[in-house]
Design an enzyme around this catalytic site. Structure first.
Site, PDB file in Angstrom:
ATOM      1  N   GLU A 269      36.728  41.226  -5.988  1.00 40.17           N
ATOM      2  CA  GLU A 269      37.465  42.308  -5.345  1.00 40.17           C
ATOM      3  C   GLU A 269      37.144  42.257  -3.851  1.00 40.17           C
ATOM      4  O   GLU A 269      35.974  42.266  -3.465  1.00 40.17           O
ATOM      5  CB  GLU A 269      37.034  43.640  -5.967  1.00 40.17           C
ATOM      6  CG  GLU A 269      37.865  44.820  -5.578  1.00 40.17           C
ATOM      7  CD  GLU A 269      39.131  45.026  -6.432  1.00 40.17           C
ATOM      8  OE1 GLU A 269      39.437  44.188  -7.313  1.00 40.17           O
ATOM      9  OE2 GLU A 269      39.815  46.024  -6.197  1.00 40.17           O
TER      10      GLU A 269
ATOM     11  N   LYS B 193      32.503  49.431  -9.271  1.00 38.58           N
ATOM     12  CA  LYS B 193      33.952  49.240  -9.245  1.00 38.58           C
ATOM     13  C   LYS B 193      34.434  49.465  -7.820  1.00 38.58           C
ATOM     14  O   LYS B 193      34.405  50.572  -7.313  1.00 38.58           O
ATOM     15  CB  LYS B 193      34.642  50.199 -10.209  1.00 38.58           C
ATOM     16  CG  LYS B 193      36.124  49.945 -10.266  1.00 38.58           C
ATOM     17  CD  LYS B 193      36.796  50.753 -11.348  1.00 38.58           C
ATOM     18  CE  LYS B 193      38.237  50.333 -11.514  1.00 38.58           C
ATOM     19  NZ  LYS B 193      38.987  50.315 -10.268  1.00 38.58           N
TER      20      LYS B 193
ATOM     21  N   ARG C 293      46.832  39.690  -7.757  1.00 40.82           N
ATOM     22  CA  ARG C 293      46.853  40.138  -9.140  1.00 40.82           C
ATOM     23  C   ARG C 293      48.181  39.786  -9.815  1.00 40.82           C
ATOM     24  O   ARG C 293      48.265  39.697 -11.023  1.00 40.82           O
ATOM     25  CB  ARG C 293      46.661  41.650  -9.092  1.00 40.82           C
ATOM     26  CG  ARG C 293      46.339  42.311 -10.366  1.00 40.82           C
ATOM     27  CD  ARG C 293      46.209  43.800 -10.087  1.00 40.82           C
ATOM     28  NE  ARG C 293      46.141  44.534 -11.316  1.00 40.82           N
ATOM     29  CZ  ARG C 293      47.173  44.682 -12.140  1.00 40.82           C
ATOM     30  NH1 ARG C 293      48.332  44.157 -11.844  1.00 40.82           N
ATOM     31  NH2 ARG C 293      47.021  45.355 -13.255  1.00 40.82           N
TER      32      ARG C 293
HETATM   33  P1  ATP Z   1      44.537  47.449 -13.874  1.00 41.81           P
HETATM   34  O1  ATP Z   1      44.137  46.350 -12.946  1.00 41.81           O
HETATM   35  O2  ATP Z   1      43.587  47.674 -15.003  1.00 41.81           O
HETATM   36  O3  ATP Z   1      45.972  47.412 -14.289  1.00 41.81           O
HETATM   37  P2  ATP Z   1      44.596  49.138 -11.615  1.00 41.81           P
HETATM   38  O4  ATP Z   1      45.085  48.031 -10.778  1.00 41.81           O
HETATM   39  O5  ATP Z   1      45.315  50.452 -11.528  1.00 41.81           O
HETATM   40  O6  ATP Z   1      44.470  48.792 -13.131  1.00 41.81           O
HETATM   41  P3  ATP Z   1      42.026  50.131 -11.919  1.00 41.81           P
HETATM   42  O7  ATP Z   1      42.506  50.905 -13.078  1.00 41.81           O
HETATM   43  O8  ATP Z   1      41.452  50.953 -10.830  1.00 41.81           O
HETATM   44  O9  ATP Z   1      43.104  49.281 -11.246  1.00 41.81           O
HETATM   45  O10 ATP Z   1      40.908  49.073 -12.435  1.00 41.81           O
HETATM   46  C1  ATP Z   1      41.012  47.721 -12.635  1.00 41.81           C
HETATM   47  C2  ATP Z   1      40.796  46.933 -11.339  1.00 41.81           C
HETATM   48  O11 ATP Z   1      39.525  47.186 -10.773  1.00 41.81           O
HETATM   49  C3  ATP Z   1      40.756  45.434 -11.533  1.00 41.81           C
HETATM   50  O12 ATP Z   1      42.029  44.893 -11.677  1.00 41.81           O
HETATM   51  C4  ATP Z   1      40.049  44.974 -10.256  1.00 41.81           C
HETATM   52  O13 ATP Z   1      41.003  44.791  -9.237  1.00 41.81           O
HETATM   53  C5  ATP Z   1      39.202  46.162  -9.850  1.00 41.81           C
HETATM   54  N1  ATP Z   1      37.749  45.936  -9.860  1.00 41.81           N
HETATM   55  C6  ATP Z   1      36.894  46.460  -8.958  1.00 41.81           C
HETATM   56  N2  ATP Z   1      35.638  46.123  -9.230  1.00 41.81           N
HETATM   57  C7  ATP Z   1      35.646  45.353 -10.328  1.00 41.81           C
HETATM   58  C8  ATP Z   1      34.634  44.704 -11.093  1.00 41.81           C
HETATM   59  N3  ATP Z   1      33.348  44.768 -10.777  1.00 41.81           N
HETATM   60  N4  ATP Z   1      35.037  44.009 -12.183  1.00 41.81           N
HETATM   61  C9  ATP Z   1      36.335  43.924 -12.527  1.00 41.81           C
HETATM   62  N5  ATP Z   1      37.326  44.513 -11.835  1.00 41.81           N
HETATM   63  C10 ATP Z   1      36.998  45.223 -10.737  1.00 41.81           C
END
Ligand code: ATP
Length: 575
Positions: free
Chosen positions: A301, A251, A271
């Site tokens: 990402e 991630k 996004r």
């Molecule tokens: P969300 O996008 O779920 O609303 P957020 O923006 O606060 O939450 P996180 O909770 O940290 O982010 O986790 C989701 C985000 O992680 C995804 O929207 C994407 O941008 C990121 N991401 C990083 N690595 C990956 C991966 N391997 N697969 C999918 N998403 C990833």
């Protein structure tokens, strides 16, 4: 269709608070409109002239509007400004001025939706020398043919003050009502919207071709897809319990990019479906070179990598690219990688409906050669121990944690599902996850902070259309962030508490609830000071909240909800 009908509908909608009544009114309006106008009507209802990802913004300054009103009514600018100061609404002023004019000017013609939309479009796209004069002329042309109610609608629209309160969900429901008399088509219409981010296109397709075309909707290059989102679970054991064998990916704590390609044309969307191609010329070049398909839509990402330390850099470094200028220089300073993690479309094939295992294999085949686009680090895991080991490896490499993915799941655009489950390093420290809260006000600050004019933030979670306070944040800010926040929030400042904010606290300044910030806290507690998830006189509050980062990439609509906060509060008791 006559624009008067739309202006009247605006008046009616503005006075309504019941969603059901709004839906019925809208359905009637749409059914009374010719097919060719449906798309334009939908955009105008949304307060835009094209889907937001096209980036066509009207943004007419009030001054220009006042000039146009002066030309049309023969009143002086000072008189118009004085009336505006009294009403606080330039739309209301325009209406009054035109009522006083008694008669329409000689030779005035009936305005049509098409004509109004066309002039709006021309105003938005006028540029270069003489464009201000051209804009004033185009607006004056509309106002001179407008009735008082039409003038009010036009003025509010061009100055960005048309707040009808009809959200995307209401428009989708009204389309369903218009065709079926109930909400039975909403789900399918929503899917088409999630795949295109274009409600005008969805509505026009529905009216021109019917539901079979809506059901056959596929992703198309240059219509951004609303992203699939992840759920969270606190441990590897629970994740494996839920998914069984799954693909675990690194991630990356960067910026999510959706890349669209057709031939040599490449566009990049955020996004939030904003077009951000200009920030990533290097990704554009790499997509042309490395993607082995004529047409493709994929996601990844983007993250910067420090060659010297061999570590990935924090989100803040990556986001520095948000600055429009100096991109060339930034590009050299912090080289970027794009870790591709999903494929939605390639050469006529819709991948959103196929299982992730197949999507990942197709993505692998699509990305070729060495370059800044790479596949995200991934391994198949069967047991909690394997997942934990991969998690350790990722965290040691400077990543934020892992994403576990269901190999059988389709890509469900625009929804948060257990098809993806995130496990973050931060779960081990304090509260299970960070919260994305909305800034509703700020404090001027004491001591050294007074020089920044900002010392703390009053923040809230989201509950339907309302914002309820959950924390006062006073720590975690860098000096640069304080300045950035002050500059940003001064623009959002409003004279009194916005109607959709529930707060018992009174900050030094109120702001429109738009900016999202990510906060970390030790735990959630109950407090009489806050209004979030209130029960028995006490709301939820964050204990020791500290600012992590400013989330320009999230809108207030995507902030943490009151329900999610309550869920986190409950889960504290069990973990
Ligand atoms: P969300 O996008 O779920 O609303 P957020 O923006 O606060 O939450 P996180 O909770 O940290 O982010 O986790 C989701 C985000 O992680 C995804 O929207 C994407 O941008 C990121 N991401 C990083 N690595 C990956 C991966 N391997 N697969 C999918 N998403 C990833």
């Amino acid at each position: 269709m006559e624009f008067a009908r739309l202006a009247e509908a605006f008046e009616k909608l503005e006075a309504k608070t019941s969603r059901l009544e709004m839906t019925a009114d809208l359905a009637e309006l749409l059914n009374g409109a010719p097919e060719s106008q449906i798309g334009k009507i939908i955009y105008l209802l949304q307060g835009v002239i094209a889907p937001p990802h096209r980036g066509i913004e009207l943004g007419v300054a009030e001054k220009l509007c006042i000039d146009a009103l002066a030309t049309v009514t023969g009143q002086t600018e000072r008189a118009i400004e004085a009336s505006y100061r009294k009403t606080g609404d330039l739309g209301g002023t325009a209406r009054l001025l035109l009522e006083e004019r008694k008669q329409r000017s000689l030779g005035a013609s009936q305005l049509s939706v098409a004509k109004v939309h066309d002039n709006f479009y021309r105003i938005a796209t006028a540029s270069g020398q003489g464009s201000q004069t051209a804009k004033t002329r185009l607006l004056a042309e509309l106002l001179s043919n407008a009735s008082p109610i039409e003038a009010k609608a036009i003025t509010r629209f061009v100055t960005g003050r048309l707040r009808l309160g009809v959200g995307e969900a209401t428009i989708i429901d009204s389309l369903s009502y218009a065709k079926a008399g109930d909400k039975s088509l909403s789900k399918e219409l929503e899917r088409a919207f999630n795949l295109s981010s274009d409600l005008g296109l969805v509505a026009e397709t529905l009216y021109r071709e019917g539901m079979h075309a809506i059901r056959a909707f596929k992703p198309t290059p240059f219509n951004p897809i609303r992203p699939a989102l992840a759920e969270r679970l606190p441990s590897a054991a629970e994740i494996i319990g839920k998914l069984g064998t799954c693909l675990a990916e690194g991630k990356y704590d960067g910026l999510r990019l959706q890349v669209h390609k057709s031939g040599d044309r490449v566009e990049i969307y955020s996004r939030r479906q904003e077009k951000i191609t200009h920030m990533f010329p290097d990704v554009v070049a790499a997509a042309r070179r490395q993607i082995k398909a004529k047409d493709a839509i994929f996601e990844g990402e983007a993250i910067s990598y420090d060659e010297e330390t061999g570590r990935f850099q924090a989100f803040q470094e990556t986001i520095k690219r948000k600055r429009k200028h100096g991109i060339g220089a930034k590009q050299k300073e912090i080289p970027l990688y794009l870790f591709a993690f999903d494929l939605m479309y390639a050469d006529g094939k819709d991948y959103t409906t196929v299982a992730f295992a197949e999507r990942r294999a197709a993505l692998k085949a699509l990305v070729s050669g060495k370059g800044l686009i790479e596949l995200s680090k991934a391994v198949a895991v069967k047991t909690p121990a394997e997942l934990d080991a991969f998690f350790e490896e990722c965290v040691n490499a400077g990543l934020e944690g892992v994403m576990a993915k269901d190999l059988k799941a389709p890509y469900v655009a625009g929804s948060r599902k257990f098809a993806w489950i995130k496990l973050k390093k931060s779960y081990a420290e304090g509260l299970a996850d960070t919260l994305d809260v909305v800034v509703v006000g700020y404090y001027y600050g004491k001591g050294k902070r007074t020089e920044f004019g900002l010392g703390g933030l009053l923040t809230a979670v989201r509950a339907e259309q309302r914002f309820k306070t959950i924390a006062k944040i006073g720590t975690g800010f860098s000096e640069a962030q304080l300045q950035e926040l002050r500059d940003y929030l001064t623009k959002l400042k409003v004279p009194k508490k916005p109607d959709n904010v529930d707060s018992l606290l009174e900050p030094h300044a109120w702001v429109k609830p738009e900016l999202v910030v990510e906060v970390k806290a030790d735990e959630l507690t109950q407090s009489e000071m806050h209004t979030a998830a209130k029960t028995g006189g006490r709301g939820l509050a964050l204990r020791f909240p500290r600012l992590m980062r400013i989330r320009y990439d999230k809108s207030a609509k995507e902030a943490t909800t009151e329900k999610e906060a309550r869920g986190l509060y409950e889960s504290q008791k069990t973990h």
